[in-house]
Scaffold this motif. Sequence first.
Motif, PDB file in Angstrom:
ATOM      1  N   VAL A 150      -1.521  39.852 -48.073  1.00 22.06           N
ATOM      2  CA  VAL A 150      -0.064  39.943 -48.185  1.00 22.06           C
ATOM      3  C   VAL A 150       0.302  41.296 -47.597  1.00 22.06           C
ATOM      4  CG1 VAL A 150       1.885  40.175 -49.774  1.00 22.06           C
ATOM      5  CG2 VAL A 150       0.142  38.424 -50.186  1.00 22.06           C
ATOM      6  N   THR A 151       1.053  41.302 -46.511  1.00 20.63           N
ATOM      7  CA  THR A 151       1.397  42.559 -45.841  1.00 20.63           C
ATOM      8  C   THR A 151       2.669  43.180 -46.390  1.00 20.63           C
ATOM      9  OG1 THR A 151       2.502  41.337 -44.078  1.00 20.63           O
ATOM     10  CG2 THR A 151       0.186  41.960 -43.716  1.00 20.63           C
ATOM     11  N   SER A 152       3.571  42.355 -46.926  1.00 23.92           N
ATOM     12  CA  SER A 152       4.772  42.903 -47.547  1.00 23.92           C
ATOM     13  C   SER A 152       5.343  41.902 -48.539  1.00 23.92           C
ATOM     14  CB  SER A 152       5.823  43.259 -46.498  1.00 23.92           C
ATOM     15  OG  SER A 152       6.321  42.101 -45.876  1.00 23.92           O
ATOM     16  N   THR A 153       6.105  42.423 -49.470  1.00 24.17           N
ATOM     17  CA  THR A 153       6.832  41.600 -50.428  1.00 24.17           C
ATOM     18  C   THR A 153       8.271  42.083 -50.457  1.00 24.17           C
ATOM     19  OG1 THR A 153       6.580  42.986 -52.391  1.00 24.17           O
ATOM     20  CG2 THR A 153       4.745  41.501 -51.873  1.00 24.17           C
ATOM     21  N   SER A 154       9.157  41.212 -50.869  1.00 18.88           N
ATOM     22  CA  SER A 154      10.543  41.642 -51.063  1.00 18.88           C
ATOM     23  C   SER A 154      11.187  40.747 -52.101  1.00 18.88           C
ATOM     24  CB  SER A 154      11.326  41.607 -49.754  1.00 18.88           C
ATOM     25  OG  SER A 154      11.444  40.295 -49.279  1.00 18.88           O
ATOM     26  N   ILE A 155      12.278  41.255 -52.670  1.00 19.91           N
ATOM     27  CA  ILE A 155      13.059  40.473 -53.622  1.00 19.91           C
ATOM     28  C   ILE A 155      14.525  40.826 -53.443  1.00 19.91           C
ATOM     29  CG2 ILE A 155      12.811  42.132 -55.520  1.00 19.91           C
ATOM     30  CD1 ILE A 155      12.542  39.479 -57.300  1.00 19.91           C
ATOM     31  N   GLY A 156      15.360  39.838 -53.516  1.00 17.87           N
ATOM     32  CA  GLY A 156      16.788  40.041 -53.383  1.00 17.87           C
ATOM     33  C   GLY A 156      17.497  38.721 -53.560  1.00 17.87           C
ATOM     34  N   TRP A 157      18.774  38.735 -53.335  1.00 15.34           N
ATOM     35  CA  TRP A 157      19.543  37.518 -53.479  1.00 15.34           C
ATOM     36  C   TRP A 157      20.351  37.294 -52.216  1.00 15.34           C
ATOM     37  CZ3 TRP A 157      18.442  34.030 -56.839  1.00 15.34           C
ATOM     38  CH2 TRP A 157      19.297  32.935 -56.994  1.00 15.34           C
ATOM     39  N   PRO A 158      20.340  36.111 -51.621  1.00 16.02           N
ATOM     40  CA  PRO A 158      19.949  34.843 -52.208  1.00 16.02           C
ATOM     41  C   PRO A 158      18.497  34.439 -51.964  1.00 16.02           C
ATOM     42  CG  PRO A 158      21.087  34.409 -50.159  1.00 16.02           C
ATOM     43  CD  PRO A 158      21.067  35.907 -50.348  1.00 16.02           C
ATOM     44  N   GLY A 159      17.714  35.224 -51.256  1.00 16.50           N
ATOM     45  CA  GLY A 159      16.363  34.818 -50.877  1.00 16.50           C
ATOM     46  C   GLY A 159      15.341  34.750 -51.991  1.00 16.50           C
ATOM     47  N   GLY A 160      15.513  35.525 -53.050  1.00 17.42           N
ATOM     48  CA  GLY A 160      14.540  35.541 -54.132  1.00 17.42           C
ATOM     49  C   GLY A 160      13.280  36.276 -53.731  1.00 17.42           C
ATOM     50  N   ILE A 161      12.140  35.810 -54.194  1.00 15.15           N
ATOM     51  CA  ILE A 161      10.843  36.433 -53.934  1.00 15.15           C
ATOM     52  C   ILE A 161      10.343  35.996 -52.567  1.00 15.15           C
ATOM     53  CG2 ILE A 161       8.441  36.628 -54.690  1.00 15.15           C
ATOM     54  CD1 ILE A 161       9.496  35.705 -57.503  1.00 15.15           C
ATOM     55  N   SER A 162       9.891  36.963 -51.757  1.00 16.30           N
ATOM     56  CA  SER A 162       9.367  36.652 -50.435  1.00 16.30           C
ATOM     57  C   SER A 162       8.068  37.411 -50.200  1.00 16.30           C
ATOM     58  CB  SER A 162      10.402  37.051 -49.377  1.00 16.30           C
ATOM     59  OG  SER A 162       9.884  36.847 -48.092  1.00 16.30           O
ATOM     60  N   PHE A 163       7.056  36.719 -49.690  1.00 13.15           N
ATOM     61  CA  PHE A 163       5.785  37.329 -49.298  1.00 13.15           C
ATOM     62  C   PHE A 163       5.572  37.103 -47.806  1.00 13.15           C
ATOM     63  CE2 PHE A 163       4.098  35.828 -53.673  1.00 13.15           C
ATOM     64  CZ  PHE A 163       4.653  36.923 -54.305  1.00 13.15           C
ATOM     65  N   THR A 164       5.081  38.123 -47.101  1.00 10.15           N
ATOM     66  CA  THR A 164       4.658  37.979 -45.718  1.00 10.15           C
ATOM     67  C   THR A 164       3.144  38.068 -45.695  1.00 10.15           C
ATOM     68  OG1 THR A 164       6.690  39.028 -44.947  1.00 10.15           O
ATOM     69  CG2 THR A 164       4.849  38.918 -43.387  1.00 10.15           C
ATOM     70  N   PHE A 165       2.490  37.081 -45.083  1.00 12.80           N
ATOM     71  CA  PHE A 165       1.026  37.037 -45.005  1.00 12.80           C
ATOM     72  C   PHE A 165       0.586  37.431 -43.600  1.00 12.80           C
ATOM     73  CE2 PHE A 165       2.113  34.121 -48.400  1.00 12.80           C
ATOM     74  CZ  PHE A 165       1.154  34.360 -49.364  1.00 12.80           C
ATOM     75  N   SER A 166      -0.597  38.031 -43.496  1.00 12.46           N
ATOM     76  CA  SER A 166      -1.129  38.447 -42.198  1.00 12.46           C
ATOM     77  C   SER A 166      -1.633  37.272 -41.368  1.00 12.46           C
ATOM     78  CB  SER A 166      -2.256  39.468 -42.394  1.00 12.46           C
ATOM     79  OG  SER A 166      -3.349  38.866 -43.083  1.00 12.46           O
ATOM     80  N   SER A 167      -1.834  36.122 -42.003  1.00 11.78           N
ATOM     81  CA  SER A 167      -2.366  34.948 -41.313  1.00 11.78           C
ATOM     82  C   SER A 167      -1.860  33.692 -42.017  1.00 11.78           C
ATOM     83  CB  SER A 167      -3.897  34.988 -41.338  1.00 11.78           C
ATOM     84  OG  SER A 167      -4.442  33.779 -40.862  1.00 11.78           O
ATOM     85  N   SER A 168      -1.872  32.587 -41.301  1.00 14.58           N
ATOM     86  CA  SER A 168      -1.486  31.321 -41.921  1.00 14.58           C
ATOM     87  C   SER A 168      -2.676  30.615 -42.561  1.00 14.58           C
ATOM     88  CB  SER A 168      -0.821  30.407 -40.893  1.00 14.58           C
ATOM     89  OG  SER A 168      -1.711  30.143 -39.837  1.00 14.58           O
ATOM     90  N   SER A 169      -3.885  31.174 -42.415  1.00 13.06           N
ATOM     91  CA  SER A 169      -5.060  30.571 -43.043  1.00 13.06           C
ATOM     92  C   SER A 169      -5.580  31.492 -44.150  1.00 13.06           C
ATOM     93  CB  SER A 169      -6.154  30.333 -42.000  1.00 13.06           C
ATOM     94  OG  SER A 169      -6.542  31.548 -41.405  1.00 13.06           O
TER      95      SER A 169
END
Length: 184
Positions: A150-169
């Motif tokens: 997980v390279t980054s996380t964020s939280i806010g509205w309206p998106g809620g919880i978001s994770f960015t992954f370094s790979s799709s596998s």
Amino acid sequence: MFDAYAYYDNLLREYIVEGHMQWKRKPDYDSTPYWYYDITQEGEVGGYEGVGLQVEYHENTNLVDYSLVSLNSKGNLYRHRNADDWDRHVGVTYKVQDYAEYNFVEPNTWKNWDYTFDSYHIYTYWTLDGPIGRLGIKHRYGHTWDSTSVTSTSIGWPGGISFTFSSSSNRWDAVSNPAYWVFY
């Protein structure tokens, strides 16, 4: 993954919203946890994990504190003190490293291994500036292994919880069923 839930703490005079997760076990004679199949060596298991808890946005909510603890299968507690992101009206996210540990117990069993994220408990503490009504609450977990992180996380509205992954596998994430918290 269990549903998030909320309650009022009379001593703290704060509302507490919690989320809990514990890895599933195989229905075999040994109740092997599914994390066992992601472990290839002692040390870091992939890159960072993502954990977050959110409350549906309302201008009268105030996030005043938060904490994340994880446990291995023997009940040893690991405190994760630094949140990656937080929003005073919505919640908090964490980006934390998980580890595999080896301690010989008996030959040819998963019990020689342990994992610092066999379960977790995420807590958020809230005060209110006025009546709220009903708000949705949920938590999310992002697991990685091998070279994925997980390279980054964020939280806010309206998106809620978001994770960015370094790979799709070599990764997955899960979100609890939506639950509802009624504030007065």
